[in-house]
Design an enzyme around this catalytic site. Structure first.
Site, mmCIF file in Angstrom:
data_model
loop_
_atom_site.group_PDB
_atom_site.id
_atom_site.type_symbol
_atom_site.label_atom_id
_atom_site.label_comp_id
_atom_site.label_asym_id
_atom_site.label_seq_id
_atom_site.Cartn_x
_atom_site.Cartn_y
_atom_site.Cartn_z
ATOM 1 N N PRO A 73 99.696 30.708 17.824
ATOM 2 C CA PRO A 73 98.715 30.008 18.650
ATOM 3 C C PRO A 73 98.761 28.507 18.367
ATOM 4 C CG PRO A 73 97.734 31.905 17.567
ATOM 5 C CD PRO A 73 99.070 31.706 16.950
ATOM 6 N N CYS A 74 98.635 27.732 19.425
ATOM 7 C CA CYS A 74 98.757 26.274 19.287
ATOM 8 C C CYS A 74 97.389 25.683 18.960
ATOM 9 C CB CYS A 74 99.285 25.708 20.599
ATOM 10 S SG CYS A 74 99.383 23.930 20.618
ATOM 11 N N GLN A 75 97.157 25.414 17.679
ATOM 12 C CA GLN A 75 95.889 24.786 17.277
ATOM 13 C C GLN A 75 96.208 23.385 16.778
ATOM 14 O OE1 GLN A 75 95.595 27.685 14.034
ATOM 15 N NE2 GLN A 75 93.473 27.956 14.639
#
Ligand SMILES: C[S@@+](CC[C@H](N)C(=O)[O-])C[C@H]1O[C@@H](n2cnc3c(N)ncnc32)[C@H](O)[C@@H]1O
Length: 369
Positions: free
Chosen positions: A70-72
């Protein structure tokens, strides 16, 4: 060869590994529906549902680590430049696992935006952390459209080789011909690489990094592309009436402006008045689909198919992403869209994994690391 699949979702990497004869010995995802699909289509064996932080101790030795994480955003990205910047994120877990298990290879996937977020600060943190662990890191932006899928979907693939020079690169020799002789020389000479901490802008669509230094260049050509497949070639033969739009929508569609042009391979027939966003466009089937996401289709996507107007079906979503038609059939039709939209297209990562573990002649032979 054994693989571990982190953030596995519905198993895009798993399908690719199965096809390549690589055994997946551990997989994990936190989400209930995705986990249900994974268990149903693959096996319970080695699959763990829950927060990855809780299962790190259960990860067995493996040769290849995969994951579409996930792109955090990292809150302090680029400040210290290292894993410190990634503290508290899921990417930090990936680094922790790689450091603990030291797989020979990794193949990671993320949105293309990662290269430009905060002027490249996030990607710099990623490159620094991974290359510090002793991996020669290479990345390249790939588009699903080049892998026989009717979708414009650009993703960055990041691969790593532990303490060895790769035997093949994500950029073929032919693609690298775009570089001048001097640039090629720079690419192959570690001393000419630049300190990652000196980056000031977005990273290019292809590059390499090792021990805190990197080299990157924009490469346009993708010589290994497969023949294009268009949407009309993957249409569901007999979609249920429920996928067609009601009179209200049809009335609004009649009031739309005709566009009739292609944008990134997507055929745009009309734009609905009052909304210039792609979301309010009506697409044709002579091109490819725009990037499927976990939120599209159900409300915004409208396609003119033959003489009707409808949204895409769950089966079409599966085909556009390169999954078997029934892959998500344990979920309701409505719930299948985000599962496919979140997934990585198996044909694209199959190509990347194959490149990563392939034993073909070395291109940048003079790269001394
Ligand atoms: C971009 S999707 C990856 C999809 C996958 N590559 C596929 O082919 O379906 C990211 C996944 O990470 C999972 N995830 C998010 N936070 C997590 C956590 N703390 N632990 C484990 N998985 C998590 C999400 O449920 C989601 O399925």
């Amino acid at each position: 060869m054994k693989a571990v699949e982190l953030f596995c979702g519905i198993g895009g990497f798993r399908l690719a590994c199965d096809e390549l004869g690589i055994e997946t010995v551990f997989a994990n995802d936190i989400e209930e529906k995705a986990s249900q699909v994974y268990r149903d289509k693959f096996s319970d064996n080695g699959f763990y549902q829950g927060d990855i932080a809780e299962f790190i101790g259960k990860i067995p030795d493996h040769d290849l680590l995969t994951g579409g994480f996930p792109c955090q955003p990292f809150s302090s990205a680029g400040k210290k430049l290292g894993i410190e910047d990634a503290r508290g994120t899921l990417f930090e877990k990936i680094v922790e696992i790689i450091n603990l298990k030291k797989p020979k290879y990794f193949v990671l996937e993320n949105v293309k935006r990662l290269l430009s977020m905060d002027k490249g600060a996030h990607f710099a943190t990623i490159l620094n952390s991974l290359s510090d662990l002793g991996y020669l890191v290479e990345w390249r932006v790939l588009n699903a459209i080049n892998f026989g899928l009717p979708q414009s979907r650009e993703r960055v693939i990041i691969i790593g080789h532990l303490h060895t020079l790769p035997q093949s690169y994500l950029c073929s020799e032919e693609d690298l011909r775009e570089l001048s002789t001097k640039q090629l020389e720079n690419a192959a000479t570690y001393d000419d690489w630049v300190d990652i901490s000196l980056h000031t802008k977005s990273f290019s669509n292809w590059g390499m990094a090792y021990k805190g230094k990197f080299f990157h260049k924009k490469i346009v050509n993708f010589s290994e592309k497969q023949p294009y497949v268009m949407l009309y070639e993957v249409l569901d033969e007999q979609p249920d009436d429920a996928f067609y739009f009601n009179e209200d929508t049809l009335e609004r569609i009649k009031n739309s402006d005709e566009v009739n042009r292609f944008y990134n391979g997507v055929e745009i027939l009309y734009n609905q008045k009052g909304g210039a966003r792609m979301g309010y466009s009506i697409f044709g089937t002579n091109g490819v689909a725009p990037t499927l996401t976990c939120t599209t289709s159900r409300h915004y996507e409208r396609y003119k198919v033959h003489n009707g107007f409808r949204r895409l079906t769950n089966v079409e979503y599966a085909r556009i992403q390169g999954f078997p038609d029934n892959h998500c059939d344990t979920a309701t039709v409505y719930k299948q869209y985000p599962l496919y939209g979140n997934a990585v297209p198996p044909p694209m990562v199959k190509w990347a994994i194959n490149k990563t573990i392939n034993e073909t002649p070395v291109l940048l032979q003079s790269l001394h690391i």
